[in-house]
Scaffold this motif. Structure first.
Motif, PDB file in Angstrom:
ATOM      1  N   GLY A   1       0.725  -1.316   0.086  1.00 60.30           N
ATOM      2  CA  GLY A   1       0.031  -0.022   0.037  1.00 60.30           C
ATOM      3  C   GLY A   1       0.874   1.340  -0.173  1.00 60.30           C
ATOM      4  N   LEU A   2       0.163   2.450  -0.452  1.00 60.74           N
ATOM      5  CA  LEU A   2       0.989   3.513  -0.361  1.00 60.74           C
ATOM      6  C   LEU A   2       0.344   4.823   0.493  1.00 60.74           C
ATOM      7  N   LEU A   3       1.359   4.794   1.583  1.00 63.77           N
ATOM      8  CA  LEU A   3       0.757   5.642   2.651  1.00 63.77           C
ATOM      9  C   LEU A   3       1.058   7.379   2.292  1.00 63.77           C
ATOM     10  N   MET A   4      -0.240   8.015   2.310  1.00 62.98           N
ATOM     11  CA  MET A   4       0.098   9.397   2.131  1.00 62.98           C
ATOM     12  C   MET A   4       0.534   9.916   3.503  1.00 62.98           C
ATOM     13  N   LEU A   5       1.721  10.199   3.377  1.00 63.61           N
ATOM     14  CA  LEU A   5       2.553  10.530   4.794  1.00 63.61           C
ATOM     15  C   LEU A   5       2.620  11.924   5.235  1.00 63.61           C
ATOM     16  N   SER A   6       1.972  12.568   5.921  1.00 63.75           N
ATOM     17  CA  SER A   6       2.070  14.028   6.227  1.00 63.75           C
ATOM     18  C   SER A   6       3.090  14.279   7.356  1.00 63.75           C
ATOM     19  N   GLY A   7       3.251  15.568   8.067  1.00 58.98           N
ATOM     20  CA  GLY A   7       3.885  15.475   9.167  1.00 58.98           C
ATOM     21  C   GLY A   7       3.107  15.575  10.517  1.00 58.98           C
ATOM     22  N   GLY A   8       1.925  15.241  10.417  1.00 55.63           N
ATOM     23  CA  GLY A   8       0.877  15.412  11.378  1.00 55.63           C
ATOM     24  C   GLY A   8       0.743  14.021  12.339  1.00 55.63           C
ATOM     25  N   ILE A   9       0.068  14.072  13.303  1.00 55.72           N
ATOM     26  CA  ILE A   9      -0.264  12.876  14.289  1.00 55.72           C
ATOM     27  C   ILE A   9      -0.904  11.703  13.442  1.00 55.72           C
ATOM     28  N   ASP A  10      -1.968  11.799  12.735  1.00 55.94           N
ATOM     29  CA  ASP A  10      -2.408  10.789  12.217  1.00 55.94           C
ATOM     30  C   ASP A  10      -1.943   9.612  11.110  1.00 55.94           C
ATOM     31  N   SER A  11      -1.464  10.405  10.216  1.00 59.38           N
ATOM     32  CA  SER A  11      -0.906   9.574   8.930  1.00 59.38           C
ATOM     33  C   SER A  11      -0.105   8.324   9.710  1.00 59.38           C
TER      34      SER A  11
ATOM     35  N   PHE B   1       4.331  15.207   0.402  1.00 60.97           N
ATOM     36  CA  PHE B   1       4.169  16.395  -0.446  1.00 60.97           C
ATOM     37  C   PHE B   1       4.729  17.675   0.080  1.00 60.97           C
ATOM     38  N   GLU B   2       5.839  18.282  -0.714  1.00 58.77           N
ATOM     39  CA  GLU B   2       6.486  19.303  -0.084  1.00 58.77           C
ATOM     40  C   GLU B   2       6.302  20.468  -0.958  1.00 58.77           C
ATOM     41  N   SER B   3       6.327  21.575  -0.385  1.00 58.01           N
ATOM     42  CA  SER B   3       5.999  23.017  -1.368  1.00 58.01           C
ATOM     43  C   SER B   3       7.118  24.023  -1.086  1.00 58.01           C
ATOM     44  N   PRO B   4       8.317  23.811  -1.410  1.00 56.35           N
ATOM     45  CA  PRO B   4       9.429  24.782  -1.170  1.00 56.35           C
ATOM     46  C   PRO B   4       9.088  26.073  -1.908  1.00 56.35           C
ATOM     47  N   PRO B   5       9.601  27.292  -1.678  1.00 52.04           N
ATOM     48  CA  PRO B   5      10.008  27.653  -0.315  1.00 52.04           C
ATOM     49  C   PRO B   5       8.866  27.593   0.755  1.00 52.04           C
ATOM     50  N   HIS B   6       7.621  27.522   0.528  1.00 51.40           N
ATOM     51  CA  HIS B   6       6.512  27.532   1.553  1.00 51.40           C
ATOM     52  C   HIS B   6       6.772  26.802   2.622  1.00 51.40           C
ATOM     53  N   THR B   7       7.248  25.526   2.438  1.00 51.70           N
ATOM     54  CA  THR B   7       7.293  24.458   3.460  1.00 51.70           C
ATOM     55  C   THR B   7       9.083  24.505   3.717  1.00 51.70           C
ATOM     56  N   SER B   8       9.519  24.103   4.835  1.00 55.62           N
ATOM     57  CA  SER B   8      10.850  24.298   5.075  1.00 55.62           C
ATOM     58  C   SER B   8      11.552  22.653   5.074  1.00 55.62           C
ATOM     59  N   HIS B   9      12.989  23.069   5.098  1.00 59.16           N
ATOM     60  CA  HIS B   9      13.651  21.473   5.004  1.00 59.16           C
ATOM     61  C   HIS B   9      13.402  20.809   6.124  1.00 59.16           C
ATOM     62  N   GLU B  10      13.160  21.434   7.242  1.00 58.50           N
ATOM     63  CA  GLU B  10      12.763  20.892   8.443  1.00 58.50           C
ATOM     64  C   GLU B  10      11.600  20.266   8.650  1.00 58.50           C
TER      65      GLU B  10
ATOM     66  N   PHE C   1       6.570  22.385  12.381  1.00 62.02           N
ATOM     67  CA  PHE C   1       6.983  22.656  11.165  1.00 62.02           C
ATOM     68  C   PHE C   1       5.707  22.523  10.121  1.00 62.02           C
ATOM     69  N   GLU C   2       5.335  23.511   9.143  1.00 63.61           N
ATOM     70  CA  GLU C   2       4.216  23.364   8.473  1.00 63.61           C
ATOM     71  C   GLU C   2       4.472  22.345   7.194  1.00 63.61           C
ATOM     72  N   ASP C   3       3.255  21.775   6.822  1.00 59.90           N
ATOM     73  CA  ASP C   3       3.108  21.038   5.640  1.00 59.90           C
ATOM     74  C   ASP C   3       2.239  21.469   4.375  1.00 59.90           C
ATOM     75  N   CYS C   4       2.249  20.782   3.488  1.00 58.78           N
ATOM     76  CA  CYS C   4       1.393  21.467   2.257  1.00 58.78           C
ATOM     77  C   CYS C   4      -0.251  21.538   2.720  1.00 58.78           C
ATOM     78  N   CYS C   5      -0.553  20.972   3.646  1.00 50.69           N
ATOM     79  CA  CYS C   5      -1.925  21.055   3.932  1.00 50.69           C
ATOM     80  C   CYS C   5      -2.320  21.910   4.687  1.00 50.69           C
ATOM     81  N   THR C   6      -1.258  22.837   5.513  1.00 53.40           N
ATOM     82  CA  THR C   6      -1.526  23.826   6.690  1.00 53.40           C
ATOM     83  C   THR C   6      -0.898  25.111   6.074  1.00 53.40           C
ATOM     84  N   ILE C   7      -0.627  25.202   4.636  1.00 54.76           N
ATOM     85  CA  ILE C   7      -0.345  26.546   4.238  1.00 54.76           C
ATOM     86  C   ILE C   7      -1.238  26.733   3.195  1.00 54.76           C
ATOM     87  N   PHE C   8      -1.553  28.113   2.916  1.00 55.15           N
ATOM     88  CA  PHE C   8      -2.752  28.675   1.982  1.00 55.15           C
ATOM     89  C   PHE C   8      -3.976  27.979   2.335  1.00 55.15           C
ATOM     90  N   VAL C   9      -4.168  28.056   3.780  1.00 52.03           N
ATOM     91  CA  VAL C   9      -5.536  27.726   4.121  1.00 52.03           C
ATOM     92  C   VAL C   9      -6.557  28.769   4.059  1.00 52.03           C
TER      93      VAL C   9
END
Length: 395
Positions: free
Chosen positions: A176-186, A205-214, A337-345
């Motif tokens: 299976g392919l896990l959609m892994l974010s930086g949150g608690i749930d995935s 899914f990363e979105s530089p420079p909006h998401t960081s290397h961290e 550290f923010e991920d794609c799902c928490t920017i441009f909300v």
């Protein structure tokens, strides 16, 4: 008498005609986590044995995180079915303990033995009481439970028990392919899916420079935590910047999250197909955020044909957090550290999106070409449970 590590199967014992397939994979997974040690593993339909001259504690510290194991025991194999010899050996083993109470439990797979399991336990208890002064039987709360299994050609004696994780060996039920974010749930969703025998790859899914290397390093750390249970994980890194900026510039803002998720699903489905993954896995929980209402899930899910597994769909958040803490992903997940799902909300994301509106809005961006380029140029990291990462491929 040989000292070994005894593995009990639990749920695997229900597999009957297919059990050898599951046990072979379980053996291979155990050998993988013990690959740096000198061990040998063999099994029959009832039990698996780890033979080693290494320090037993070193071996046992790794094995409990292998899915498919119900229980782990330090066990002594007595090459005899003679009751007196077994009793003498058991008494000698018990003399090494400092204890006041015990209880004997017997199992008899060798039906040539004329006594029942209860009779064998009573007789063994009598021999122990006779040979070890001041020891008493306590059937309710004994300090030591003496387990004796009478088999066809030998006898197993064991005392200490370590609970395993159960489930099925990873890899027995496909990929299976896990959609892994930086949150608690995935990460919790990935853990629970692996427990059912599914070998995971992951997509981030990363979105530089909006998401960081961290933020990226945070996800790699989470993948490493999951690799403890999965042997290793291929982590697909998707540069989502151009797609996300295009959505932000051209799509009505209340639909930003919905369209973004639809794009993520499309990309994930293509990666899954290319990697022979049969399902997508994510950490969605019904009603937790705007994109996880039933209407939103339906509108987002409609862009793919691949099954989507949501292990946490009906979990309470506190239950999810409890599991995250138990598998040691929680402290990493809450790093700020923010991920794609928490920017441009948007301030007011739509909670009951119209699928047909989604399709009309998507015509405003060249998403097919953007998706093609994104997948073509994505990178894959092979993540192991150790502090290392390496590039497997650059597409």
């Amino acid at each position: 008498m040989e000292k070994v590590i005894l593995i009990k199967y639990g749920e695997l014992s229900t597999k009957k005609d297919n059990i050898n397939y599951f046990l072979t994979r379980l053996r291979d997974n155990i050998l993988f986590v013990l690959k740096d040690l000198n061990v040998k593993v063999d099994y029959d339909k009832g039990r698996m044995f780890i033979h080693t001259k290494e320090d037993f504690e070193t071996v046992i510290s790794s094995v409990p995180k292998v899915f498919g194991i119900h229980e782990i025991n330090i066990c002594y194999i007595i090459e005899s079915i003679d009751f007196k010899e077994i009793a003498d050996q058991t008494v000698n083993l018990l003399k090494e303990f400092s204890l006041k109470t015990f209880k004997v439990e017997s199992k008899r797979s060798n039906k040539r033995i004329p006594l029942t399991s209860i009779e064998l336990s009573k007789n063994m208890g009598a021999q122990i009481l006779k040979n070890i002064p001041n020891l008493k039987v306590d059937v309710n709360n004994p300090e030591v439970l003496v387990n004796i299994e009478y088999r066809n050609s030998n006898t197993l004696v064991y005392f200490e028990q370590i609970k395993g994780l159960g489930g099925y060996p990873v890899g027995t039920l496909g990929k299976g392919l896990l959609m892994l974010s930086g949150g608690i749930d995935s990460p919790v969703a990935g853990y629970l899916t692996s427990k059912r025998g599914v070998k995971l790859e992951a997509i981030y899914f990363e979105s530089p420079p909006h998401t960081s290397h961290e933020a990226k390093d945070k996800v790699i750390s989470l993948a490493r935590k999951l690799a403890i249970y999965n042997n290793d994980i291929n982590l697909h890194i998707i540069n989502f910047t151009e797609i996300q900026e295009s959505i932000y510039k051209n799509i009505p803002h209340e639909y930003l999250i919905t369209i973004m998720r639809r794009m993520m699903y499309r990309i994930s489905a293509i990666i899954a197909y290319n990697r022979n993954c049969k399902v997508l896995v994510n950490g969605e929980s019904i009603g937790q955020v705007a994109s996880q209402t039933l209407t939103s899930m339906s509108a987002i899910n409609s862009v793919v044909n691949i099954p989507v597994i949501r292990p946490l769909a009906c979990f309470d958040k506190l239950d999810i957090i409890a599991i995250a803490k138990s598998i040691e992903t929680y402290e990493t997940s809450i790093l700020p550290f923010e991920d794609c799902c928490t920017i441009f909300v948007p301030k007011h994301p739509v909670i009951n999106p119209d699928k047909h509106k989604c399709e009309e809005y998507e015509k405003l961006i060249p998403y097919e070409e953007l998706i093609y380029q994104t997948i073509k140029n994505h990178e894959i990291l092979k993540i192991t449970s150790k502090e290392e990462k390496q590039f497997e491929d650059l597409l």
